[in-house]
Design an enzyme around this catalytic site. Sequence first.
Site, PDB file in Angstrom:
ATOM      1  N   TYR A  19       0.767  -1.142  -0.077  1.00  0.00           N
ATOM      2  CA  TYR A  19      -0.272  -0.113  -0.017  1.00  0.00           C
ATOM      3  C   TYR A  19       0.890   1.207   0.094  1.00  0.00           C
ATOM      4  CZ  TYR A  19      -4.491  -2.239   0.128  1.00  0.00           C
ATOM      5  OH  TYR A  19      -5.782  -2.805  -0.313  1.00  0.00           O
TER       6      TYR A  19
ATOM      7  N   HIS B 144     -15.447   2.373  -2.109  1.00  0.00           N
ATOM      8  CA  HIS B 144     -14.450   1.479  -1.645  1.00  0.00           C
ATOM      9  C   HIS B 144     -13.291   1.937  -0.586  1.00  0.00           C
ATOM     10  CE1 HIS B 144     -15.625  -1.396  -5.319  1.00  0.00           C
ATOM     11  NE2 HIS B 144     -16.441  -1.384  -4.295  1.00  0.00           N
TER      12      HIS B 144
ATOM     13  N   ASN C  43     -16.293   3.651 -22.212  1.00  0.00           N
ATOM     14  CA  ASN C  43     -15.360   2.852 -21.923  1.00  0.00           C
ATOM     15  C   ASN C  43     -14.621   2.363 -23.164  1.00  0.00           C
ATOM     16  OD1 ASN C  43     -13.883   0.367 -21.272  1.00  0.00           O
ATOM     17  ND2 ASN C  43     -15.013   0.178 -19.393  1.00  0.00           N
TER      18      ASN C  43
HETATM   19  N1  LIG Z   1      -7.448   4.155  -9.325  1.00  0.00           N
HETATM   20  C1  LIG Z   1      -8.005   3.378  -8.314  1.00  0.00           C
HETATM   21  O1  LIG Z   1      -8.364   3.941  -7.053  1.00  0.00           O
HETATM   22  C2  LIG Z   1      -7.873   2.018  -8.507  1.00  0.00           C
HETATM   23  C3  LIG Z   1      -6.997   1.286  -9.291  1.00  0.00           C
HETATM   24  C4  LIG Z   1      -7.103  -0.103  -9.565  1.00  0.00           C
HETATM   25  C5  LIG Z   1      -8.088  -0.748  -8.992  1.00  0.00           C
HETATM   26  N2  LIG Z   1      -9.135  -0.148  -8.058  1.00  0.00           N
HETATM   27  C6  LIG Z   1     -10.104  -0.935  -7.487  1.00  0.00           C
HETATM   28  O2  LIG Z   1     -10.183  -2.316  -8.245  1.00  0.00           O
HETATM   29  C7  LIG Z   1     -11.464  -2.647  -8.625  1.00  0.00           C
HETATM   30  C8  LIG Z   1     -11.644  -2.773 -10.050  1.00  0.00           C
HETATM   31  O3  LIG Z   1     -12.803  -2.468 -10.517  1.00  0.00           O
HETATM   32  P1  LIG Z   1     -12.831  -1.373 -11.848  1.00  0.00           P
HETATM   33  O4  LIG Z   1     -14.255  -1.764 -12.760  1.00  0.00           O
HETATM   34  O5  LIG Z   1     -12.686  -0.088 -11.213  1.00  0.00           O
HETATM   35  O6  LIG Z   1     -11.615  -1.668 -12.618  1.00  0.00           O
HETATM   36  P2  LIG Z   1     -11.352  -2.737 -13.590  1.00  0.00           P
HETATM   37  O7  LIG Z   1      -9.695  -2.766 -13.691  1.00  0.00           O
HETATM   38  O8  LIG Z   1     -11.930  -3.980 -13.462  1.00  0.00           O
HETATM   39  O9  LIG Z   1     -11.689  -2.190 -15.066  1.00  0.00           O
HETATM   40  C9  LIG Z   1     -10.985  -0.952 -15.548  1.00  0.00           C
HETATM   41  C10 LIG Z   1     -12.218  -0.637 -16.866  1.00  0.00           C
HETATM   42  O10 LIG Z   1     -11.475   0.651 -17.358  1.00  0.00           O
HETATM   43  C11 LIG Z   1     -11.676   0.441 -18.917  1.00  0.00           C
HETATM   44  N3  LIG Z   1     -10.678   1.534 -19.185  1.00  0.00           N
HETATM   45  C12 LIG Z   1      -9.220   1.604 -19.437  1.00  0.00           C
HETATM   46  N4  LIG Z   1      -8.778   2.686 -19.716  1.00  0.00           N
HETATM   47  C13 LIG Z   1      -9.725   3.378 -19.856  1.00  0.00           C
HETATM   48  C14 LIG Z   1      -9.922   4.568 -20.355  1.00  0.00           C
HETATM   49  N5  LIG Z   1      -8.674   5.273 -20.489  1.00  0.00           N
HETATM   50  N6  LIG Z   1     -11.029   5.337 -20.062  1.00  0.00           N
HETATM   51  C15 LIG Z   1     -12.277   4.686 -19.764  1.00  0.00           C
HETATM   52  N7  LIG Z   1     -12.146   3.429 -19.611  1.00  0.00           N
HETATM   53  C16 LIG Z   1     -10.990   2.628 -19.567  1.00  0.00           C
HETATM   54  C17 LIG Z   1     -11.192  -0.778 -19.060  1.00  0.00           C
HETATM   55  O11 LIG Z   1     -11.778  -1.104 -20.325  1.00  0.00           O
HETATM   56  C18 LIG Z   1     -11.942  -1.651 -18.008  1.00  0.00           C
HETATM   57  O12 LIG Z   1     -13.402  -1.938 -18.502  1.00  0.00           O
HETATM   58  C19 LIG Z   1     -12.406  -1.603  -8.091  1.00  0.00           C
HETATM   59  O13 LIG Z   1     -13.254  -2.240  -7.048  1.00  0.00           O
HETATM   60  C20 LIG Z   1     -11.521  -0.378  -7.252  1.00  0.00           C
HETATM   61  O14 LIG Z   1     -11.773   0.066  -6.155  1.00  0.00           O
HETATM   62  C21 LIG Z   1      -8.863   1.255  -8.111  1.00  0.00           C
END
Ligand SMILES: NC(=O)c1ccc[n+]([C@@H]2O[C@H](COP(=O)([O-])OP(=O)(O)OC[C@H]3O[C@@H](n4cnc5c(N)ncnc54)[C@H](O)[C@@H]3O)[C@@H](O)[C@H]2O)c1
Length: 268
Positions: free
Chosen positions: A78, A134, A230
Amino acid sequence: MGQQRQLSAETRAVIEELVPEAAKARRVFIFTGAGVSAESGIPTFRDAQTGLWAKYDPVMLASIDGFRKDPANVWKWYDERRQTMSQCMPNAGHTAITEWQRMLAPVQGRLDLATQNIDDLHRIAGTEQLIELHGNIWEVRPLGAGFADAFRLMDCPLSEHPPRAADGSTLRPNVVWFGEMLDESVLNHAFHCAMKADLALSIGTSSLVYPAAALPFVAREHGATLVEINPERTELTAAADYVLQEPSALALPALVEGIRSILPGNPA
Ligand SMILES: NC(=O)c1ccc[n+]([C@@H]2O[C@H](COP(=O)([O-])OP(=O)(O)OC[C@H]3O[C@@H](n4cnc5c(N)ncnc54)[C@H](O)[C@@H]3O)[C@@H](O)[C@H]2O)c1
């Protein structure tokens, strides 16, 4: 030199059709996921497990069992993510959402944003009424305490793994791990906002992680027009009224500029 990216002709046509309807909406609900932050340089959950961390099971890095077994190791992971995130800035997609929220004020409209992201970038971009489903990577709480006891811990890097409260007790990240429930009041508030919306957008999420992934479906069932942004198709795509198959940092500014051009009280 980076190539200047452009929206496809197909997307421009969808935006042209969507703008008049979006400009009429006075209750907007936005649901975001990791894709919104991808262009700020924040890796998705799976991408974050590269290099040194690739050998670890994701469940051991993001579950209460994994934390109890090895809190120092979980905190090192983390801490590394916090350091990466501290270098990242909101992108044009985050900023466009904030602008849309501000544009709605003169017409007594309202935009609620529920995010699955824990990275703080929507807040840094200035979005208000933010619902963090989250949790937030910059918050901690004592092990065994509830969400209400969370507080910000901004030290970066941390001086010890795990960090400790003043009384010596172990602190954990205030994020929702595998197998944990979301904060009930936060989730209920998000569902309330989704049900009230006349326009809902699902942006940058694979729509796989429940219960959060139900939010856009619930908005649609309660009468909202549903938009997905997306670059890839998802579980939600077939249910959406409008699909912008583009990166959010490209599609959102174009959509919001279109809305600004016809929304009263918002000179360019
Ligand atoms: N930035 C963060 O805080 C972060 C990062 C990673 C994971 N997470 C956590 O992981 C879990 C994963 O679920 P999720 O659905 O958020 O992520 P995910 O990784 O499952 O999906 C990401 C989605 O974003 C799309 N994507 C990729 N590049 C993009 C862009 N430039 N513009 C728009 N869309 C784009 C992908 O096609 C995909 O469908 C969540 O619960 C989240 O809390 C958070």
